[in-house]
Design a protein around this motif. Structure first.
Motif, short mmCIF file in Angstrom:
data_model
loop_
_atom_site.label_atom_id
_atom_site.label_comp_id
_atom_site.label_asym_id
_atom_site.label_seq_id
_atom_site.Cartn_x
_atom_site.Cartn_y
_atom_site.Cartn_z
N MET A 183 0.83 -1.19 0.00
CA MET A 183 0.00 0.00 0.00
C MET A 183 0.87 1.25 0.00
N LYS A 240 -4.61 -5.74 -4.28
CA LYS A 240 -4.55 -6.06 -2.86
C LYS A 240 -4.76 -7.55 -2.66
N TYR A 261 -5.22 -0.13 -6.50
CA TYR A 261 -5.04 -0.76 -5.18
C TYR A 261 -6.01 -1.92 -5.01
#
Length: 52
Positions: A1, A51, A47
């Motif tokens: 992240m 993820k 993202y």
């Protein structure tokens, strides 16, 4: 992240001069908000894809 945030921030800051408007046009604030919103949406999408 953390790498995604760092990369997206550096790309936005590097592209800012290319997206600059001529002064006095009246759309400087709206254009900045537009590009900022699009950048946030794209960063969240990237993202969300990667993820784990």
């Amino acid at each position: 992240m953390s790498r995604i945030i760092t990369l997206s921030t550096s790309l936005i800051l590097a592209a800012a001069p290319a997206m600059a408007n001529a002064p006095g046009g009246g759309y400087e604030g709206i254009t900045g908000m537009f590009y900022g919103t699009i950048a946030i949406i794209l960063a969240y999408g990237a993202y969300d894809i990667y993820k784990t």
